[in-house]
Design an enzyme around this catalytic site. Structure first.
Site, PDB file in Angstrom:
ATOM      1  N   HIS A  72       0.838  -1.200   0.000  1.00 17.08           N
ATOM      2  CA  HIS A  72       0.000   0.000   0.000  1.00 17.08           C
ATOM      3  C   HIS A  72       0.871   1.247   0.000  1.00 17.08           C
ATOM      4  O   HIS A  72       1.660   1.461   0.920  1.00 17.08           O
ATOM      5  CB  HIS A  72      -0.921   0.018   1.234  1.00 17.08           C
ATOM      6  N   TYR A  84      -9.650   5.654   6.700  1.00 16.13           N
ATOM      7  CA  TYR A  84      -9.854   6.061   8.100  1.00 16.13           C
ATOM      8  C   TYR A  84     -10.884   7.184   8.098  1.00 16.13           C
ATOM      9  O   TYR A  84     -10.627   8.242   7.503  1.00 16.13           O
ATOM     10  CB  TYR A  84      -8.554   6.611   8.695  1.00 16.13           C
ATOM     11  N   PRO A 126      -5.077   0.809  18.388  1.00 12.53           N
ATOM     12  CA  PRO A 126      -4.710   0.287  17.065  1.00 12.53           C
ATOM     13  C   PRO A 126      -4.775   1.305  15.927  1.00 12.53           C
ATOM     14  O   PRO A 126      -4.417   0.980  14.793  1.00 12.53           O
ATOM     15  CB  PRO A 126      -5.721  -0.843  16.840  1.00 12.53           C
ATOM     16  N   LYS A 164       0.346   0.234  15.010  1.00 13.24           N
ATOM     17  CA  LYS A 164       1.714   0.189  15.522  1.00 13.24           C
ATOM     18  C   LYS A 164       2.028  -0.996  16.443  1.00 13.24           C
ATOM     19  O   LYS A 164       3.204  -1.267  16.711  1.00 13.24           O
ATOM     20  CB  LYS A 164       2.019   1.490  16.315  1.00 13.24           C
ATOM     21  N   TYR A 216       3.564   6.882   9.922  1.00 12.12           N
ATOM     22  CA  TYR A 216       2.713   5.738   9.587  1.00 12.12           C
ATOM     23  C   TYR A 216       3.536   4.590   9.021  1.00 12.12           C
ATOM     24  O   TYR A 216       3.318   3.423   9.385  1.00 12.12           O
ATOM     25  CB  TYR A 216       1.605   6.156   8.599  1.00 12.12           C
TER      26      TYR A 216
HETATM   27  C1  LIG Z   1      -7.857  -8.065  20.126  1.00 14.13           C
HETATM   28  C2  LIG Z   1      -6.619  -7.383  19.598  1.00 14.13           C
HETATM   29  C3  LIG Z   1      -6.662  -6.737  18.339  1.00 14.13           C
HETATM   30  C4  LIG Z   1      -5.535  -6.090  17.856  1.00 14.13           C
HETATM   31  N1  LIG Z   1      -5.606  -5.439  16.653  1.00 14.13           N
HETATM   32  C5  LIG Z   1      -4.517  -4.783  16.203  1.00 14.13           C
HETATM   33  C6  LIG Z   1      -4.556  -4.073  14.990  1.00 14.13           C
HETATM   34  O1  LIG Z   1      -5.563  -4.046  14.298  1.00 14.13           O
HETATM   35  N2  LIG Z   1      -3.440  -3.408  14.602  1.00 14.13           N
HETATM   36  C7  LIG Z   1      -2.276  -3.421  15.360  1.00 14.13           C
HETATM   37  O2  LIG Z   1      -1.276  -2.816  14.972  1.00 14.13           O
HETATM   38  N3  LIG Z   1      -2.224  -4.098  16.498  1.00 14.13           N
HETATM   39  C8  LIG Z   1      -3.307  -4.761  16.920  1.00 14.13           C
HETATM   40  N4  LIG Z   1      -3.236  -5.434  18.082  1.00 14.13           N
HETATM   41  C9  LIG Z   1      -1.966  -5.420  18.750  1.00 14.13           C
HETATM   42  C10 LIG Z   1      -1.018  -6.472  18.206  1.00 14.13           C
HETATM   43  O3  LIG Z   1      -1.718  -7.634  17.871  1.00 14.13           O
HETATM   44  C11 LIG Z   1       0.000  -6.711  19.300  1.00 14.13           C
HETATM   45  O4  LIG Z   1       0.694  -5.503  19.499  1.00 14.13           O
HETATM   46  C12 LIG Z   1       0.982  -7.839  18.986  1.00 14.13           C
HETATM   47  O5  LIG Z   1       0.314  -9.071  19.005  1.00 14.13           O
HETATM   48  C13 LIG Z   1       2.097  -7.837  20.027  1.00 14.13           C
HETATM   49  O6  LIG Z   1       2.837  -9.014  19.927  1.00 14.13           O
HETATM   50  P1  LIG Z   1       3.481  -9.651  21.215  1.00 14.13           P
HETATM   51  O7  LIG Z   1       4.203 -10.862  20.726  1.00 14.13           O
HETATM   52  O8  LIG Z   1       4.233  -8.621  21.961  1.00 14.13           O
HETATM   53  O9  LIG Z   1       2.286 -10.063  22.173  1.00 14.13           O
HETATM   54  P2  LIG Z   1       1.115 -11.128  21.960  1.00 14.13           P
HETATM   55  O10 LIG Z   1       0.743 -11.220  20.528  1.00 14.13           O
HETATM   56  O11 LIG Z   1       0.072 -10.770  22.945  1.00 14.13           O
HETATM   57  O12 LIG Z   1       1.780 -12.506  22.361  1.00 14.13           O
HETATM   58  C14 LIG Z   1       2.050 -12.843  23.691  1.00 14.13           C
HETATM   59  C15 LIG Z   1       2.060 -14.351  23.835  1.00 14.13           C
HETATM   60  O13 LIG Z   1       2.399 -14.699  25.172  1.00 14.13           O
HETATM   61  C16 LIG Z   1       1.529 -15.720  25.622  1.00 14.13           C
HETATM   62  N5  LIG Z   1       1.444 -15.665  27.091  1.00 14.13           N
HETATM   63  C17 LIG Z   1       0.705 -14.824  27.845  1.00 14.13           C
HETATM   64  N6  LIG Z   1       0.879 -15.085  29.149  1.00 14.13           N
HETATM   65  C18 LIG Z   1       1.771 -16.099  29.224  1.00 14.13           C
HETATM   66  C19 LIG Z   1       2.342 -16.809  30.294  1.00 14.13           C
HETATM   67  N7  LIG Z   1       2.027 -16.523  31.557  1.00 14.13           N
HETATM   68  N8  LIG Z   1       3.206 -17.806  30.017  1.00 14.13           N
HETATM   69  C20 LIG Z   1       3.539 -18.109  28.726  1.00 14.13           C
HETATM   70  N9  LIG Z   1       3.010 -17.465  27.661  1.00 14.13           N
HETATM   71  C21 LIG Z   1       2.136 -16.465  27.902  1.00 14.13           C
HETATM   72  C22 LIG Z   1       0.219 -15.420  24.928  1.00 14.13           C
HETATM   73  O14 LIG Z   1      -0.615 -16.563  24.852  1.00 14.13           O
HETATM   74  C23 LIG Z   1       0.705 -14.959  23.559  1.00 14.13           C
HETATM   75  O15 LIG Z   1       0.829 -16.027  22.645  1.00 14.13           O
HETATM   76  C24 LIG Z   1      -4.348  -6.086  18.598  1.00 14.13           C
HETATM   77  C25 LIG Z   1      -4.287  -6.726  19.824  1.00 14.13           C
HETATM   78  C26 LIG Z   1      -5.410  -7.377  20.341  1.00 14.13           C
HETATM   79  C27 LIG Z   1      -5.333  -8.043  21.676  1.00 14.13           C
END
Ligand SMILES: Cc1cc2nc3c(=O)[nH]c(=O)nc-3n(C[C@H](O)[C@H](O)[C@H](O)COP(=O)(O)OP(=O)(O)OC[C@H]3O[C@@H](n4cnc5c(N)ncnc54)[C@H](O)[C@@H]3O)c2cc1C
Length: 389
Positions: free
Chosen positions: A72, A200, A292, A296, A384
């Protein structure tokens, strides 16, 4: 069991860090609370910055993103009944890739399996010990058996609700938070996007976003009340409301279809500091959350991993602790800029229940400035597509 780096969480942060370390010969084990299928079933982000794409390439898992992802060159802002395009390509010569987080997770999991690295799914009651010593360990239960993992470092990549952040003493950890008085109701539907690029929309009835996952799959959002429940929103009601918030052409092109995922996400800005305590590092949602609006969350997880991976390479390959010592400061400097951008976009595009006439006029002036000023558009585009690492 012993490893060099114990990684808590198999979300994008944990899997990407694991893959980068494995490719550079640094042993690591991922402990994940959920099953692999559960992790793959979560529908989340979809916009990939150039820096994140480069990291996925570096991790050796970028091929499918490049063949199936949608490049995009810009986004559209809709307000006052009209759409205004901001071209990243024309303004700063860059673009983003639309490719779902679920697909990134799948690619990383497959890369990890191919590399033969260990992931323990359904690791229960994970707890961190001796993080202030140079022999930290992680205890957990797997299939009913208590286990202990000795390591040099622990990477807390376990998301906002994980245990890593909570393992840092209150006397050390500082948190900053803003909770927004609304949520996003989102659906996934197998219908073509209304437009080639994301729209948006700022509307007096509330924010709306027309996003996508592929040329045949749309991801659609509307701002909703925090009191709303998913059951309150039939697909018909959702489409009716979305149409009212879009310009005429987009509303005409909207093809209603039966949604196969529908959820409400609250919006929050959150940062915990520092990102390092002893031998524990926090990365991704474990340390910070953004609303969101600026796309980011996933991208910040990737930039944290960049700094952490570089720091661990410095340690293991060059015997230097400099990167480790600098990790928190370097990552947070970028985190706060993304927090600012996400907060700003959220403030500019949503309807706040308490907003006064003055607030709304300021919001209109902000949008009008962005529409008419190339300098403002360059600033928007730069943020962005993602600030440099
Ligand atoms: C519902 C939702 C919608 C979203 N939509 C967007 C969007 O549209 N655009 C955007 O930019 N971002 C979005 N986000 C944010 C984006 O998905 C996250 O920023 C991204 O997933 C971060 O990655 P992460 O690996 O840090 O954390 P996570 O993806 O949360 O991964 C963390 C992992 O740790 C595991 N975990 C948790 N506790 C424990 C424990 N005690 N022991 C072992 N493992 C554990 C979890 O099961 C998970 O698999 C959204 C987030 C959510 C929750």
């Amino acid at each position: 069991m012993r490893t060099q780096v114990a990684i808590i969480g198999a979300g994008p942060a944990g899997l990407l860090l694991g893959q980068l370390l494995t490719r550079h010969g640094i042993d690591n084990v991922i402990l994940e609370l959920r099953s692999a299928d559960y992790v793959l079933g979560r529908v989340r982000a979809g916009v990939v910055e150039k820096g994140t794409a480069d990291m996925l390439d570096e991790a050796g898992v970028g091929a499918r993103m490049h063949s199936e992802g949608l490049v995009h060159d810009g986004v559209e802002l809709a307000f006052g009944g009209q759409r205004h395009r901001i071209s990243f390509r024309d303004l700063i010569g860059k673009a983003v890739i639309v490719y779902g987080q679920t697909e990134i997770t799948r690619d990383l999991m497959e890369g990890r399996a191919a590399a033969g690295a260990t992931t323990v799914y359904e690791a229960e009651d994970v707890s961190l010990h001796d993080i202030e010593s140079d022999r930290p360990k992680v205890r957990y239960r797997h299939k009913g058996v208590e286990q202990e993992l000795d390591c040099d470092f622990i990477a807390g990549c376990d998301g906002y609700h994980g245990i890593s952040r909570r393992s840092i003493p209150d006397t050390v950890l500082r948190t900053y938070e803003r909770v927004y008085p609304f949520g996003w109701l989102g659906i996934l539907v197998d219908r073509p996007p209304v437009s080639e690029e994301l729209i948006y929309a700022n509307h007096e009835r509330g924010f709306a976003l027309c996003s996508m996952r592929s040329p045949t799959r749309s991801r659609l959002y509307i701002q909703c009340s925090l009191e709303d429940r998913v059951e309150d929103w039939s697909d018909e009601r959702f489409y009716e409301e979305l149409k009212r918030r879009l310009d005429d052409e987009a509303a005409r092109r909207l093809e209603p279809g039966q949604s196969f995922e529908k959820s409400i996400a609250p919006l929050r800005s959150f940062v915990a500091e520092p990102l390092r305590h002893g031998r524990l590092f926090l990365a991704g949602d474990a340390a910070h959350i953004v609303p969101p609006t600026g796309a980011k969350g996933l991208n910040l997880a990737a930039s944290d991993v960049f700094y952490l991976w570089q720091a661990l390479l410095d340690f293991y390959k060059r015997g230097s602790s400099q990167g480790i010592d600098a990790y928190s400061g370097r990552a947070l400097a970028r985190v706060w800029k993304a927090e600012r951008f996400s907060w700003w976009m959220t403030s500019m595009l949503h309807r706040f229940p308490e907003s006064s006439g003055f607030d709304r006029k300021i919001q209109q002036a902000e949008l009008d400035y962005l529409r008419s000023s190339q300098a403002a558009q360059i600033s928007f585009a730069e943020n962005y597509v993602g600030l440099p690492y």
